[in-house]
Design a protein around this motif. Structure first.
Motif, PDB file in Angstrom:
ATOM      1  N   UNK A  27       1.047  -1.447   0.159  1.00  0.00           N
ATOM      2  CA  UNK A  27       0.222   0.072   0.001  1.00  0.00           C
ATOM      3  C   UNK A  27       0.868   1.863   0.312  1.00  0.00           C
ATOM      4  N   UNK A  28       2.330   1.056  -0.079  1.00  0.00           N
ATOM      5  CA  UNK A  28       3.135   2.447   0.307  1.00  0.00           C
ATOM      6  C   UNK A  28       3.421   3.090  -0.556  1.00  0.00           C
ATOM      7  N   UNK A  29       3.160   3.682  -1.370  1.00  0.00           N
ATOM      8  CA  UNK A  29       3.481   4.696  -2.846  1.00  0.00           C
ATOM      9  C   UNK A  29       5.045   4.854  -2.945  1.00  0.00           C
ATOM     10  N   UNK A  55       2.648   1.490  -6.653  1.00  0.00           N
ATOM     11  CA  UNK A  55       2.228   1.636  -5.358  1.00  0.00           C
ATOM     12  C   UNK A  55       2.725  -0.610  -4.887  1.00  0.00           C
ATOM     13  N   UNK A  56       3.438  -0.186  -3.769  1.00  0.00           N
ATOM     14  CA  UNK A  56       3.405  -1.622  -3.019  1.00  0.00           C
ATOM     15  C   UNK A  56       2.526  -2.679  -3.053  1.00  0.00           C
ATOM     16  N   UNK A  57       2.626  -3.174  -3.768  1.00  0.00           N
ATOM     17  CA  UNK A  57       1.058  -4.336  -3.538  1.00  0.00           C
ATOM     18  C   UNK A  57       1.075  -5.313  -2.708  1.00  0.00           C
ATOM     19  N   UNK A  76       5.246  -4.828  -7.212  1.00  0.00           N
ATOM     20  CA  UNK A  76       4.429  -3.051  -6.944  1.00  0.00           C
ATOM     21  C   UNK A  76       3.249  -3.350  -8.661  1.00  0.00           C
ATOM     22  N   UNK A  77       2.220  -1.710  -7.920  1.00  0.00           N
ATOM     23  CA  UNK A  77       1.515  -1.369  -8.683  1.00  0.00           C
ATOM     24  C   UNK A  77       1.573  -0.611  -9.283  1.00  0.00           C
ATOM     25  N   UNK A  78       2.090  -0.483 -11.409  1.00  0.00           N
ATOM     26  CA  UNK A  78       2.548   0.981 -11.787  1.00  0.00           C
ATOM     27  C   UNK A  78       1.614   1.940 -11.663  1.00  0.00           C
TER      28      UNK A  78
END
Length: 609
Positions: A27-29, A55-57, A76-78
């Motif tokens: 959840x961290x950007x 954002x860290x998935x 990660x989710x770009x």
């Protein structure tokens, strides 16, 4: 690289190692280049960073986990607008003028040994009228060319003094040295620093010398050494030995003799080990305030030999006429200038030169064969203008030794000086000439002999100087010469002295010629008449008539021994117009083959005497 919109970006391990830190949670950007975690592998830490805005998935590891190449670490989710090539904050160059702490420490430590950081030491040198070691080296070397070795070394006294004190008070352990260029030529340069423990030879500065001497041998670098100092240092405590004699410096430096030019420069006091270094040099340059001796006041008093002030030991009034000093100068600035001139003779030939009107040579030898003259006027006229550098001028004054150039080509000149003993060769003059021959031969410098001698000095007083041994050095050294050499007889060419001025024989030089004033004989004419016609002269009772007959016989012998007559017997190669002397020299130099490439020494050493 950013993943397509809506697709997760996998972060896999690039190596085998251990996770030592995880800096993000799901959840961290994150921004491009931001640190996600750290892997330790083979004692080195490797940063795993984000490649784009995301954002860290998921996070698949925790600190302490062991991972292998390809193991999943995170996903990660770009996000829109991601830029893979946007630099991370950590990777941006520091702001202008900002220095990282470790570099700042290094720069500060180096600066502490420079003159700007040592105003009290510099002031002490100024009060004695002398320059600092670094000022002398800066003046000697081409601008910006010095690469210093061991500037952070401190005295080996950690057992008795704090490191901070040693850093502050013993920078470079009292020896500044490195490689540099002089006149564009690579050299090794060293200077004891008298402001540090009186320029004494410490354990660490011995090791620095060893390092630079080995480099000089390996790279064939000429060495210039400023030698001021008080000799061995008794105060070092960090060594494992007893006497301090377990060092290689003197052996290594002596090994360089005849391999590379060695130049010693001294200003001020130079005693014991410092003087030994100076004495090993090919040429010794010393300022007017120099005092040079193999022992200082403490050693003299310790030996029960009396109490002396340092100013009483080895002043220039002693060390110049006795031959220890080759070039006496006023101060350090002149010493540096002379050192540069000396080294230039081993650094090729200039492209341009001028010389005096050679017709002047026709009038330099007096028509009166008994009239004295100064050989130096001949040397100055034959040589390129401004090129003459005379060595040991005040030692063995009957012999002149000088480095010169002829048409830009470096040469050595050995000349008899009629102003001393009529040019007869005495012990000091023979030593001076023989040692100069070794110097020239070691470094492929051709030699010109200018002969005007009545022979070798004779008499009971002369024999007390071990003349037989000293003069014979000229024959032994002359016979071993490998450089081209030439002889011009200016006036007298008599006996063994004349042969010594031609490498042992008139046929040994590439040419032996005479000026019209030349005269030859097995010994001086007057002595030859008295010896050869003793009975005839004794038979004449009238002293006036006897003197008239004697002069007549001398005149006949002179006519017989004149250069023109001698040339008819081919004892010499020619009688020449003095104005043609340079042409003969230049022609012979051009005809002589170039010396072969040097792979080592031509001779074991250059005698220190």
């Amino acid at each position: 690289m950013a993943a397509p919109s809506g697709a997760e970006l996998a972060i896999d391990s690039p190596m085998q190692g251990t996770i030592v830190a995880v800096d993000v949670r799901p959840g961290d950007p994150v921004q491009p280049g931001q640190q996600l975690m750290i892997i330790e592998s083979m004692k080195l830490e490797h940063v795993i960073a984000a490649e784009c805005r995301a954002v860290v998935a998921t996070v698949a590891v925790t600190p302490g986990d062991t991972v292998h190449t390809g193991d999943r670490l995170a996903t990660l989710e770009p996000r829109e607008g991601a830029a893979a090539d946007e630099p991370a904050a950590e990777e941006r160059p520091p702001a202008e003028g900002q220095v990282r702490p470790d570099l700042a420490d290094v720069l500060e430590r180096h600066a502490g040994g420079l003159d700007q950081s040592r105003p009290e030491a510099v002031a002490r040198r100024r009060s004695s009228g002398q320059r600092t070691a670094r000022q002398n080296i800066e003046d000697l070397c081409d601008p910006g060319s010095l690469v210093e070795y061991g500037p952070l070394v401190i005295a080996a006294q950690r057992r008795r003094r704090s490191v901070d004190d040693l850093i502050r008070r013993t920078p470079a352990d009292g020896l500044v040295g490195g490689t540099a260029r002089i006149n564009g030529q690579p050299v090794a340069v060293m200077s004891y620093d008298y402001t540090v423990l009186a320029g004494t030879q410490g354990l660490q500065n011995h090791r620095k010398k060893d390092r630079l001497f080995e480099l000089a041998e390996r790279l064939r670098l000429p060495v210039v050494f400023f030698t001021e100092g008080g000799g061995g240092r008794p105060g070092d405590t960090d060594g494992a030995g007893v006497s301090g004699l377990d060092c290689m410096a003197f052996k290594l430096f002596a090994d360089l003799s005849a391999l590379v030019p060695l130049v010693g420069i001294n200003s001020g006091f130079c005693f014991a080990g410092n003087a030994a270094i100076l004495g090993c040099c090919d040429v010794v340059i010393a300022t007017a305030n120099s005092h040079i001796g193999m022992g200082g006041p403490a050693m003299i008093e310790g030996g029960g030999l009396g109490t002396y002030q340092p100013e009483e030991i080895g002043p220039m009034a002693v060390q110049v006429p006795n031959g220890v000093v080759d070039l006496a100068v006023a101060d350090e600035a002149e010493a540096v200038a002379v050192a540069k001139r000396y080294l230039s003779f081993f650094n090729g030939a200039p492209t341009s030169w001028t010389c005096a009107d050679q017709a002047e040579l026709r009038r330099l030898i007096p028509e009166n064969r008994l009239r004295v003259y100064d050989t130096r006027t001949v040397i100055d006229t034959v040589a390129d203008a401004g090129s003459v550098l005379e060595l040991r001028r005040d030692f063995g004054p009957g012999m002149v030794t000088a480095l010169v150039r002829v048409e830009g080509r470096p040469m050595g000149v050995i000349a008899n000086h009629p102003g001393h003993l009529a040019g007869a060769i005495d012990a000091d003059g023979a030593d001076k000439a023989a040692r100069f021959m070794q110097l020239c031969d070691a470094f492929d410098v051709p030699i010109l002999f200018l002969c005007d001698t009545p022979g070798i000095m004779v008499g009971p007083e002369a024999e007390r100087s071990a003349l037989v041994r000293h003069v014979s050095r000229m024959f032994v050294t002359g016979a071993s010469l490998t450089v081209p050499f030439f002889t011009i007889v200016l006036r007298k060419g008599y006996g063994l002295g004349a042969q010594a001025m031609a490498g042992g024989s008139f046929k040994a030089p590439l040419f032996t010629v005479a000026w019209p004033t030349g005269e030859f004989g097995g010994m001086g004419l007057e002595g030859a008449v008295r010896l050869g016609y003793r009975n005839e002269l004794a038979a004449v009772d009238d002293p006036v008539e006897r003197e008239r007959l004697f002069n007549e016989m001398v005149e006949r012998m002179y006519e017989h021994g004149k250069a023109l007559n001698t040339a008819t017997y081919f004892e010499i190669d020619d009688v020449i117009d003095p104005a043609d002397s340079r042409r003969w020299i230049a022609s012979a130099l051009q005809a002589a083959p170039a010396p072969p490439p040097r792979t080592g020494k031509k001779r074991p050493c250059i005698d220190t005497w």
